[in-house]
Design a protein around this motif. Structure first.
Motif, PDB file in Angstrom:
ATOM      1  N   GLY A 697      18.276  35.147  20.892  1.00 36.01           N
ATOM      2  CA  GLY A 697      17.577  34.510  21.984  1.00 36.01           C
ATOM      3  C   GLY A 697      16.164  35.037  22.126  1.00 36.01           C
ATOM      4  O   GLY A 697      15.853  36.165  21.741  1.00 36.01           O
ATOM      5  N   VAL A 698      15.300  34.203  22.690  1.00 36.44           N
ATOM      6  CA  VAL A 698      13.882  34.545  22.788  1.00 36.44           C
ATOM      7  C   VAL A 698      13.616  35.675  23.785  1.00 36.44           C
ATOM      8  O   VAL A 698      12.537  36.255  23.804  1.00 36.44           O
ATOM      9  CB  VAL A 698      13.044  33.305  23.160  1.00 36.44           C
ATOM     10  CG1 VAL A 698      13.110  32.261  22.060  1.00 36.44           C
ATOM     11  CG2 VAL A 698      13.516  32.717  24.497  1.00 36.44           C
ATOM     12  N   LEU A 699      14.621  35.991  24.650  1.00 36.06           N
ATOM     13  CA  LEU A 699      14.430  37.075  25.616  1.00 36.06           C
ATOM     14  C   LEU A 699      15.317  38.270  25.293  1.00 36.06           C
ATOM     15  O   LEU A 699      15.608  39.093  26.169  1.00 36.06           O
ATOM     16  CB  LEU A 699      14.742  36.575  27.040  1.00 36.06           C
ATOM     17  CG  LEU A 699      13.794  35.528  27.619  1.00 36.06           C
ATOM     18  CD1 LEU A 699      14.184  35.189  29.050  1.00 36.06           C
ATOM     19  CD2 LEU A 699      12.351  36.020  27.575  1.00 36.06           C
ATOM     20  N   ALA A 700      15.765  38.363  24.032  1.00 36.98           N
ATOM     21  CA  ALA A 700      16.650  39.460  23.651  1.00 36.98           C
ATOM     22  C   ALA A 700      16.030  40.810  24.004  1.00 36.98           C
ATOM     23  O   ALA A 700      14.887  41.101  23.656  1.00 36.98           O
ATOM     24  CB  ALA A 700      16.935  39.398  22.146  1.00 36.98           C
ATOM     25  N   GLY A 701      16.802  41.628  24.745  1.00 37.86           N
ATOM     26  CA  GLY A 701      16.357  42.966  25.107  1.00 37.86           C
ATOM     27  C   GLY A 701      15.420  43.024  26.293  1.00 37.86           C
ATOM     28  O   GLY A 701      14.959  44.109  26.652  1.00 37.86           O
ATOM     29  N   LEU A 702      15.109  41.881  26.918  1.00 38.14           N
ATOM     30  CA  LEU A 702      14.159  41.853  28.036  1.00 38.14           C
ATOM     31  C   LEU A 702      14.884  41.652  29.362  1.00 38.14           C
ATOM     32  O   LEU A 702      15.911  40.961  29.428  1.00 38.14           O
ATOM     33  CB  LEU A 702      13.128  40.744  27.840  1.00 38.14           C
ATOM     34  CG  LEU A 702      12.239  40.863  26.592  1.00 38.14           C
ATOM     35  CD1 LEU A 702      11.279  39.681  26.520  1.00 38.14           C
ATOM     36  CD2 LEU A 702      11.468  42.183  26.600  1.00 38.14           C
ATOM     37  N   THR A 703      14.316  42.234  30.405  1.00 36.42           N
ATOM     38  CA  THR A 703      14.858  42.086  31.759  1.00 36.42           C
ATOM     39  C   THR A 703      13.884  41.270  32.592  1.00 36.42           C
ATOM     40  O   THR A 703      12.691  41.584  32.655  1.00 36.42           O
ATOM     41  CB  THR A 703      15.072  43.464  32.410  1.00 36.42           C
ATOM     42  OG1 THR A 703      16.023  44.188  31.636  1.00 36.42           O
ATOM     43  CG2 THR A 703      15.592  43.311  33.830  1.00 36.42           C
ATOM     44  N   VAL A 704      14.410  40.219  33.238  1.00 39.08           N
ATOM     45  CA  VAL A 704      13.569  39.310  34.024  1.00 39.08           C
ATOM     46  C   VAL A 704      14.150  39.176  35.423  1.00 39.08           C
ATOM     47  O   VAL A 704      15.363  39.024  35.592  1.00 39.08           O
ATOM     48  CB  VAL A 704      13.488  37.919  33.361  1.00 39.08           C
ATOM     49  CG1 VAL A 704      12.566  36.996  34.171  1.00 39.08           C
ATOM     50  CG2 VAL A 704      13.007  38.038  31.919  1.00 39.08           C
ATOM     51  N   SER A 731      18.649  41.471  39.576  1.00 42.52           N
ATOM     52  CA  SER A 731      18.482  41.072  40.982  1.00 42.52           C
ATOM     53  C   SER A 731      17.483  41.949  41.715  1.00 42.52           C
ATOM     54  O   SER A 731      17.099  41.629  42.839  1.00 42.52           O
ATOM     55  CB  SER A 731      19.835  41.133  41.697  1.00 42.52           C
ATOM     56  OG  SER A 731      20.377  42.437  41.619  1.00 42.52           O
ATOM     57  N   SER A 732      17.071  43.063  41.103  1.00 40.91           N
ATOM     58  CA  SER A 732      16.106  43.939  41.761  1.00 40.91           C
ATOM     59  C   SER A 732      15.008  44.351  40.780  1.00 40.91           C
ATOM     60  O   SER A 732      15.214  44.377  39.567  1.00 40.91           O
ATOM     61  CB  SER A 732      16.811  45.183  42.310  1.00 40.91           C
ATOM     62  OG  SER A 732      17.440  45.899  41.267  1.00 40.91           O
ATOM     63  N   VAL A 733      13.847  44.665  41.330  1.00 35.16           N
ATOM     64  CA  VAL A 733      12.683  45.031  40.524  1.00 35.16           C
ATOM     65  C   VAL A 733      12.647  46.540  40.326  1.00 35.16           C
ATOM     66  O   VAL A 733      12.820  47.311  41.278  1.00 35.16           O
ATOM     67  CB  VAL A 733      11.387  44.553  41.213  1.00 35.16           C
ATOM     68  CG1 VAL A 733      10.170  45.032  40.468  1.00 35.16           C
ATOM     69  CG2 VAL A 733      11.393  43.036  41.340  1.00 35.16           C
ATOM     70  N   SER A 734      12.416  46.977  39.076  1.00 30.73           N
ATOM     71  CA  SER A 734      12.287  48.398  38.771  1.00 30.73           C
ATOM     72  C   SER A 734      11.296  48.570  37.621  1.00 30.73           C
ATOM     73  O   SER A 734      10.769  47.582  37.083  1.00 30.73           O
ATOM     74  CB  SER A 734      13.644  48.989  38.384  1.00 30.73           C
ATOM     75  OG  SER A 734      14.044  48.518  37.110  1.00 30.73           O
ATOM     76  N   LYS A 735      11.070  49.817  37.223  1.00 28.52           N
ATOM     77  CA  LYS A 735      10.162  50.086  36.106  1.00 28.52           C
ATOM     78  C   LYS A 735      10.677  49.475  34.803  1.00 28.52           C
ATOM     79  O   LYS A 735       9.902  49.254  33.870  1.00 28.52           O
ATOM     80  CB  LYS A 735       9.973  51.590  35.938  1.00 28.52           C
ATOM     81  CG  LYS A 735       9.213  52.255  37.093  1.00 28.52           C
ATOM     82  CD  LYS A 735       9.071  53.757  36.856  1.00 28.52           C
ATOM     83  CE  LYS A 735       8.313  54.415  37.999  1.00 28.52           C
ATOM     84  NZ  LYS A 735       8.188  55.881  37.811  1.00 28.52           N
ATOM     85  N   LYS A 736      11.977  49.214  34.734  1.00 33.42           N
ATOM     86  CA  LYS A 736      12.577  48.652  33.535  1.00 33.42           C
ATOM     87  C   LYS A 736      12.429  47.132  33.463  1.00 33.42           C
ATOM     88  O   LYS A 736      12.804  46.514  32.472  1.00 33.42           O
ATOM     89  CB  LYS A 736      14.055  49.029  33.461  1.00 33.42           C
ATOM     90  CG  LYS A 736      14.293  50.536  33.338  1.00 33.42           C
ATOM     91  CD  LYS A 736      15.780  50.844  33.249  1.00 33.42           C
ATOM     92  CE  LYS A 736      16.024  52.343  33.114  1.00 33.42           C
ATOM     93  NZ  LYS A 736      17.486  52.666  33.034  1.00 33.42           N
ATOM     94  N   THR A 737      11.905  46.507  34.531  1.00 37.86           N
ATOM     95  CA  THR A 737      11.734  45.054  34.549  1.00 37.86           C
ATOM     96  C   THR A 737      10.546  44.666  33.662  1.00 37.86           C
ATOM     97  O   THR A 737       9.468  45.265  33.759  1.00 37.86           O
ATOM     98  CB  THR A 737      11.483  44.561  35.987  1.00 37.86           C
ATOM     99  OG1 THR A 737      12.551  44.991  36.827  1.00 37.86           O
ATOM    100  CG2 THR A 737      11.396  43.039  36.019  1.00 37.86           C
ATOM    101  N   ASP A 738      10.761  43.666  32.810  1.00 37.53           N
ATOM    102  CA  ASP A 738       9.693  43.216  31.908  1.00 37.53           C
ATOM    103  C   ASP A 738       8.845  42.101  32.514  1.00 37.53           C
ATOM    104  O   ASP A 738       7.623  42.074  32.339  1.00 37.53           O
ATOM    105  CB  ASP A 738      10.306  42.730  30.588  1.00 37.53           C
ATOM    106  CG  ASP A 738      10.993  43.864  29.841  1.00 37.53           C
ATOM    107  OD1 ASP A 738      10.282  44.752  29.348  1.00 37.53           O
ATOM    108  OD2 ASP A 738      12.236  43.863  29.779  1.00 37.53           O
ATOM    109  N   PHE A 739       9.496  41.144  33.210  1.00 41.57           N
ATOM    110  CA  PHE A 739       8.771  40.033  33.833  1.00 41.57           C
ATOM    111  C   PHE A 739       9.346  39.763  35.213  1.00 41.57           C
ATOM    112  O   PHE A 739      10.560  39.881  35.430  1.00 41.57           O
ATOM    113  CB  PHE A 739       8.901  38.743  32.999  1.00 41.57           C
ATOM    114  CG  PHE A 739       8.198  38.795  31.668  1.00 41.57           C
ATOM    115  CD1 PHE A 739       6.866  38.417  31.553  1.00 41.57           C
ATOM    116  CD2 PHE A 739       8.868  39.221  30.535  1.00 41.57           C
ATOM    117  CE1 PHE A 739       6.215  38.462  30.333  1.00 41.57           C
ATOM    118  CE2 PHE A 739       8.230  39.276  29.305  1.00 41.57           C
ATOM    119  CZ  PHE A 739       6.898  38.898  29.206  1.00 41.57           C
ATOM    120  N   VAL A 740       8.469  39.382  36.139  1.00 45.00           N
ATOM    121  CA  VAL A 740       8.889  38.909  37.459  1.00 45.00           C
ATOM    122  C   VAL A 740       8.345  37.498  37.627  1.00 45.00           C
ATOM    123  O   VAL A 740       7.119  37.294  37.664  1.00 45.00           O
ATOM    124  CB  VAL A 740       8.373  39.819  38.586  1.00 45.00           C
ATOM    125  CG1 VAL A 740       8.729  39.221  39.949  1.00 45.00           C
ATOM    126  CG2 VAL A 740       8.967  41.218  38.455  1.00 45.00           C
TER     127      VAL A 740
END
Length: 785
Positions: A697-704, A731-740
């Motif tokens: 998938g195009v978002l493999a390994g990413l957190t959105v 469901s929550s924003v953290s330093k590990k989030t890639d895109f919001v």
């Protein structure tokens, strides 16, 4: 949905939360077990109350669970999570009926006190913390639905329910039809942005009139004014015909609102809460006539006592008094917990009590097979509504209360909602009373009752597959908001399909045939309307059982292109006759509407399908976790107990329940027959369970993180698009989030993303991200260079 619905699926959890062991004597493992059980039950009660307008337990029982949880968390602080019910507000914002709205300022709840001594102790603590003279604003606690009105430059732009305090449901269009709520505030002092908080309710007289119309229409009456207000406001116009729209508008026209506070606003020109009320009134907003500023806690206590004795004098239902510190400067000084301000308290009144005659004790069977005795009483009015039955829980409770059939009994509305028999008036016995004897066999199917396991007090019907009462309960659950949310598959629709008077053989013997129903099976059906809790027939004014024909043929009509002829009269119409191909029937919209709803439900998200199966312990939270991780029912069935338990949010108890459920042949038949009828048992595009989800998938390994209203996506649709692209939908924003991905209404998550310097994208960019990947987002910029 309205009224108090029958639901006994969490008896074990409910029992495990009532431990009387002092918290200080609990081991850490015992404390953890109680925290998990209490959290699960409290969230379930909140979901039912705020999401389905359904009351499963009275206020006092709910408050006891919340207080017990808070005590354990104070003793074992390491067990308190950020999303604990003690740290959060209201229900979870997971509605599929309405779009989400993020409040500009969080809507808090209120802590409660229940006795004059508790109120005096709270007020004394506030005075010590403030270290100055305090004025107390006292107002009536309306039993209604909390609402947030957002005005921009004086124009009403949104109206939202409280939801979880951060995100609520957008009910703007319905609120515009509620009398007294202005669409525009015409005053020079109105700021560019202001949130006005208040309570929507239905006056007592309007409630009685509305229930009269419900009775005349043969439809379910509302259990109490709060349910009537919530059920009326949380309606969708979409899909309704002209007659249904007229009824919806009539119900909305009966509602009223009183405002009692401010959320977000700019440059407040006032110094006290009471001045805010004066300002709101000047702007044209409806405020209460019963608010009063008192100069001492003792005077505030007098206000509480007065209205406790004169509750019937108020035009709307109240369940207590709210007392606030009037000085706004002290609000900031005193502060708030994560869920409630320290400068305000709700004093809850004890429920009203009346005497009435206990005519009989009958036993009903619920969705899980639990056999529950119910008191059938001479109809009496208590706490604002008429009551004729109340649960007695089990045979041991009947003995403990000491009631006999024929007794005069003391009745109250626990929490002003659920009727409760307190006990008999022994002095009024005349010798004609008799003891209740618990039946040995199921009153619905005749199967011998027995405990689910050794030592259980409750008796259950083990005929889960075909006991009509259990099938009816499961079918009603399938149609509920928390499961597949199917219009027309509520209390009456489920009874019509499983326990009709006509035809003799019901369309559904089990729920396995639900998605294969045909129009011929639905026409005609007649059903006796019964109470959702007791199973007792509801009665007409003359004492006859109330009957309804939710699915029926109305009349024969000409075929398309065929002119009616007067010279050749129609043959006699047989409403039970077969379709012969040479005639057309005008049928009720309920029948065709249900089939349309069932067709749409076939492609609803996998987690909803899992919830609809009535697998023990598998509610929305666990179902989402399973669907997100595995992506298909096939993968869930193929997983071992260890693999299931390893999923975050599942654990060994739910894992064992899943394994046990799929080991029963008739339950597997439900899945197979639904699949044969076209039900979708997978998340489209999901790459597979576990590590496979991150492999492609195009978002493999990413957190959105998706927040706010993203054009082209529902809230669930955005999450599913992320998962389908191989990403993690957080469901929550953290330093590990890639895109919001942030749209209108994005609030604290957007602020957190900006603070952390994360990549923030809009709805159009989000659509590119989930289809083409992050590289595609940079292509226009590169081309511009």
């Amino acid at each position: 949905m309205s009224g108090a619905a029958r639901d006994d699926r969490t008896d074990t959890a409910a029992e495990s939360t009532s431990s009387s062991t002092p918290v200080a004597q609990l081991s850490r493992d015992a404390a953890r077990a109680q925290v998990e059980a209490l959290t699960s039950r409290i969230l379930e009660l909140r979901d039912a109350y705020y999401g389905r307008d359904t009351v499963l337990e009275d206020d006092a029982s709910y408050d006891e669970k919340l207080q017990r949880l808070a005590e354990i968390e104070r003793e074992f602080p390491e067990l308190q999570s950020q999303d604990s019910p003690t740290q959060t507000v209201g229900g979870r914002a997971e509605s599929t009926l309405f779009d989400p709205v993020t409040h500009a300022e969080r809507m808090l709840s209120l802590d409660n006190v229940f006795t004059p001594e508790e109120f005096a102790a709270w007020a004394a603590k506030v005075e010590r913390d403030a270290n100055r003279a305090i004025h107390w604003l006292c107002e009536l606690k309306i039993d209604g639905l909390a609402l947030n009105l957002r005005y921009e430059r004086g124009v009403l732009v949104s109206a939202a329910t409280r939801g979880d305090g951060v995100v609520g449901e957008d009910v703007t269009e319905n609120v515009r039809l509620v009398p007294g709520i202005p669409n525009r505030l015409d005053d020079d002092s109105v700021p560019d942005l202001v949130e006005v908080r208040g309570e929507v309710f239905i006056p007592k007289a309007a409630f009685d009139a509305l229930n009269g119309l419900q009775r005349e229409a043969g439809e379910r009456e509302f259990a109490n004014p709060r349910n009537a207000a919530s059920g009326s406001l949380r309606q969708k116009a979409e899909g309704k015909n002209a007659a249904q729209l007229a009824r919806m508008h009539d119900r909305l026209s009966r509602l009223r609102m009183l405002v009692h506070g401010i959320g977000a606003w700019q440059n407040p020109p006032v110094a006290s809460q009471s001045q805010i009320y004066e300002l709101l009134s000047r702007w044209g907003l409806p405020t209460s006539d019963h608010a009063s500023v008192r100069d001492s806690a003792e005077s505030a206590a007098e206000f509480i006592r007065y209205f406790g004795e004169h509750r019937d004098s108020v035009e709307h239902e109240i369940d207590g008094v709210v007392v606030k510190v009037d000085e706004l400067a002290l609000h900031d000084e005193l502060g708030a917990t994560s869920r409630a301000p320290r400068w305000a308290i709700a004093y809850k009144y004890p429920p009203e009590q009346v005497n009435t005659k206990l005519l009989d004790i009958v036993v009903s069977v619920g969705r899980t097979g639990r056999a529950t005795p119910f008191a059938v009483m001479q109809k009496v009015r208590v706490a604002g509504s008429e009551v004729r039955q109340a649960t007695l829980h089990n045979q041991d409770v009947v003995k403990l209360k000491g009631v006999l059939i024929g007794d005069t009994v003391v009745l109250r509305k626990a929490g002003d909602v659920i009727p409760e028999v307190l006990g008999p008036v022994v002095e009024l016995r005349d010798g004609s009373e008799r003891e209740f004897v618990m039946p040995t066999h199921c009153p619905e199917c005749g199967t011998e009752l027995r405990p689910a396991k050794e030592g259980d007090v409750d008796l259950r019907c083990p005929n889960a597959r075909s006991c009509p009462a259990q099938v009816r309960g499961r079918v009603e659950h399938i149609g509920s908001r928390g499961a597949l949310d199917i219009e027309g598959l509520g209390e009456i629709g489920a009874a019509a399909l499983t326990q009709p008077e006509v035809p003799a053989t019901p369309p559904l013997v089990t729920e396995a045939g639900l998605f294969a129903l045909t129009l011929e099976q639905l026409l005609p059906i007649e059903v006796i309307v019964t109470d959702s809790e007791t199973g007792l027939p509801k009665l007409e004014a003359d004492g006859e059982a109330r009957r309804r024909s939710p699915f029926r043929r109305a009349r024969r009509a000409p075929l398309p292109g065929q002119e009616p002829t007067k010279s050749k009269p129609d043959p006699p119409y047989d409403p039970t006759g077969p379709f012969d191909g040479d005639e057309q029937f005008i049928v009720s919209s309920a029948a065709t509407g249900l089939l349309d709803e069932l067709e749409k439900a076939k492609t609803k998200p996998l987690w909803r399908m899992l919830v609809s199966l009535s697998i023990r312990h598998v509610g929305p939270v666990a179902a989402r976790a399973l669907a997100d991780h595995f992506g298909s029912l096939e993968a869930i069935r193929a997983a071992t107990a260890e693999e299931l338990a390893a999923v975050d949010g599942v654990g060994p108890i739910i894992a064992d329940a899943l394994i046990d459920w799929f080991a029963v042949d008739w339950q597997v038949e439900i899945v197979e027959r639904w699949a044969a009828a076209g039900v979708q048992w997978q998340t489209p595009g999901h790459p597979g369970p576990g590590a496979a989800a991150a492999a492609g998938g195009v978002l493999a390994g990413l957190t959105v993180v998706a927040t706010g209203s993203l054009e082209g996506f529902t809230r669930e649709g955005a999450q599913e698009a992320i998962i389908a692209a191989g990403g993690k939908a957080a469901s929550s924003v953290s330093k590990k989030t890639d895109f919001v991905a942030a749209g209108p209404g994005a609030g604290s998550k957007l602020a957190k993303a900006e603070e952390l310097g994360l990549r923030i994208i809009d709805a159009a960019q989000f659509a590119v991200l989930v289809t083409q990947g992050p590289e595609a987002l940079d292509e226009p910029a590169a081309a511009g260079e």
